[in-house]
Design an enzyme around this catalytic site. Structure first.
Site, PDB file in Angstrom:
ATOM      1  N   ARG A   1     -17.160   0.942  -2.802  1.00 15.05           N
ATOM      2  CA  ARG A   1     -16.465   0.248  -1.724  1.00 15.05           C
ATOM      3  C   ARG A   1     -16.855  -1.221  -1.745  1.00 15.05           C
ATOM      4  O   ARG A   1     -18.031  -1.558  -1.716  1.00 15.05           O
ATOM      5  CB  ARG A   1     -16.788   0.891  -0.369  1.00 15.05           C
ATOM      6  CG  ARG A   1     -15.796   0.514   0.718  1.00 15.05           C
ATOM      7  CD  ARG A   1     -15.921   1.414   1.923  1.00 15.05           C
ATOM      8  NE  ARG A   1     -15.578   2.795   1.657  1.00 15.05           N
ATOM      9  CZ  ARG A   1     -14.342   3.266   1.614  1.00 15.05           C
ATOM     10  NH1 ARG A   1     -13.323   2.445   1.790  1.00 15.05           N
ATOM     11  NH2 ARG A   1     -14.118   4.541   1.379  1.00 15.05           N
TER      12      ARG A   1
ATOM     13  N   LYS B   1      -7.597  -3.472   2.658  1.00 16.26           N
ATOM     14  CA  LYS B   1      -6.373  -2.802   3.101  1.00 16.26           C
ATOM     15  C   LYS B   1      -5.984  -3.325   4.478  1.00 16.26           C
ATOM     16  O   LYS B   1      -6.828  -3.573   5.335  1.00 16.26           O
ATOM     17  CB  LYS B   1      -6.558  -1.281   3.127  1.00 16.26           C
ATOM     18  CG  LYS B   1      -7.708  -0.772   3.978  1.00 16.26           C
ATOM     19  CD  LYS B   1      -7.863   0.727   3.830  1.00 16.26           C
ATOM     20  CE  LYS B   1      -9.090   1.239   4.586  1.00 16.26           C
ATOM     21  NZ  LYS B   1      -9.282   2.696   4.416  1.00 16.26           N
TER      22      LYS B   1
ATOM     23  N   LYS C   1       0.855  -1.181   0.000  1.00 19.92           N
ATOM     24  CA  LYS C   1       0.000   0.000   0.000  1.00 19.92           C
ATOM     25  C   LYS C   1       0.893   1.233   0.000  1.00 19.92           C
ATOM     26  O   LYS C   1       1.566   1.509   0.979  1.00 19.92           O
ATOM     27  CB  LYS C   1      -0.928   0.017   1.218  1.00 19.92           C
ATOM     28  CG  LYS C   1      -1.960   1.144   1.167  1.00 19.92           C
ATOM     29  CD  LYS C   1      -2.853   1.126   2.374  1.00 19.92           C
ATOM     30  CE  LYS C   1      -4.012   2.109   2.193  1.00 19.92           C
ATOM     31  NZ  LYS C   1      -3.567   3.495   1.922  1.00 19.92           N
TER      32      LYS C   1
ATOM     33  N   PHE D   1      -2.372   0.229 -10.714  1.00 16.14           N
ATOM     34  CA  PHE D   1      -2.848  -1.005 -10.104  1.00 16.14           C
ATOM     35  C   PHE D   1      -4.210  -1.460 -10.623  1.00 16.14           C
ATOM     36  O   PHE D   1      -4.737  -2.479 -10.196  1.00 16.14           O
ATOM     37  CB  PHE D   1      -2.897  -0.908  -8.576  1.00 16.14           C
ATOM     38  CG  PHE D   1      -3.591   0.312  -8.023  1.00 16.14           C
ATOM     39  CD1 PHE D   1      -4.943   0.523  -8.182  1.00 16.14           C
ATOM     40  CD2 PHE D   1      -2.859   1.254  -7.325  1.00 16.14           C
ATOM     41  CE1 PHE D   1      -5.568   1.632  -7.664  1.00 16.14           C
ATOM     42  CE2 PHE D   1      -3.470   2.376  -6.786  1.00 16.14           C
ATOM     43  CZ  PHE D   1      -4.833   2.561  -6.952  1.00 16.14           C
TER      44      PHE D   1
END
Length: 280
Positions: free
Chosen positions: A190, A196, A48, A120
């Site tokens: 979402r 994450k 990340k 990504f």
């Protein structure tokens, strides 16, 4: 199809004379938080990056909030015409430097030489995420731009291996990990197909004042002004229940908060109230 039509309309609209220099907020995939019990071998893992999310619409870079990012022309010269989703990044622990670079309306060309765009995702592309990740690798190699890179995607065997990888990244001042479901189609909004995983640090600080609330918190506490043992003062404004805001921790009490990292001035990033520490 409807999303693609809106994108096409948007690109036409912002090209018209007299239109303001901003775009519609892009529809992107947003992550949920990783939790134990996830079958991690169903996911591709990447670091990340502590950068700035940006969408390349084929002509310009657009921020997550829909604002144009004023990169130098040479920076995007070899970018493809197809849309990309990624992160502008310099290096670990360089977010403040990056933010100052990206915010400028007149780009500092010397500073932009240190930035790269790490891709990504391929908006609206078909196939699984594994297939899109492979396509990204091929696309980046084909474009041959020193400022266009593919984020490395890899697999881990189990939760223990994931934890070891997280520890390795964090020990080198990285922010955490992202997990993207390997067989997921392209999605926006979402979703649990993207997770994450970040470490949480905690600390304590002394309440020295109240910051009045606004809007729905009118008449209640909006934030606490707190001071750490090192003399660092900052506002702590998230993590509170309505009852906490109506009856805030007493002045002089110690509160525990979580945070992600420290700024160069020693202030915690993304601080969140946890509890009042009981008197000793």
């Amino acid at each position: 199809m409807m999303i693609w039509m809106r994108i096409c309309f948007l690109l036409w609209l912002i090209s018209q004379p007299g239109m303001p220099a901003y775009a519609q907020v892009p529809e992107i995939l947003l992550a949920q938080v990783y939790h134990e019990g996830i079958a991690v071998n169903d996911y591709l893992v990447s670091e990340k990056l502590d950068g700035i999310r940006a969408v390349w619409d084929g002509k310009q870079l657009i921020s997550r909030q829909g604002h144009p990012i004023h990169a130098p022309a040479w920076f995007v010269q070899k970018f493809p015409q197809q849309p990309l989703d990624g992160e502008l990044w310099i290096a670990r622990a360089q977010f403040e430097r990056l933010s100052a670079t990206v915010r400028r309306a007149q780009p500092d060309e010397a500073e932009w030489r240190h930035v790269a765009y790490y891709v990504f995702e391929l908006p609206m592309a078909p196939g699984t995420f594994t297939q899109r990740a492979q396509h990204i690798e091929q696309l980046v190699k084909r474009q041959q731009s020193p400022y266009l890179k593919a984020i490395k995607q890899f697999r881990v065997a189990d939760a223990a291996a994931l934890k070891r990888t997280l520890d390795w990244v964090v020990a080198r001042k990285g922010e955490g990990l992202m997990l993207h479901q390997a067989d997921a189609p392209y999605l926006t909004g979402r979703s649990h197909v993207l997770l994450k995983l970040k470490p949480q640090l905690d600390a304590e600080a002394k309440v020295i004042a109240y910051v009045p609330g606004k809007g729905k918190y009118q008449g209640k506490m909006g934030a606490l002004l707190v001071e750490t043992a090192q003399g660092i003062r900052f506002k702590l404004g998230t993590g509170f229940k309505d009852s906490d805001r109506a009856n805030p921790p007493p002045i002089g009490s110690q509160v525990t908060y979580t945070y992600r990292d420290l700024t160069k001035n020693g202030k915690p990033k993304f601080a969140r109230f946890v509890r009042v520490r009981p008197p000793e």
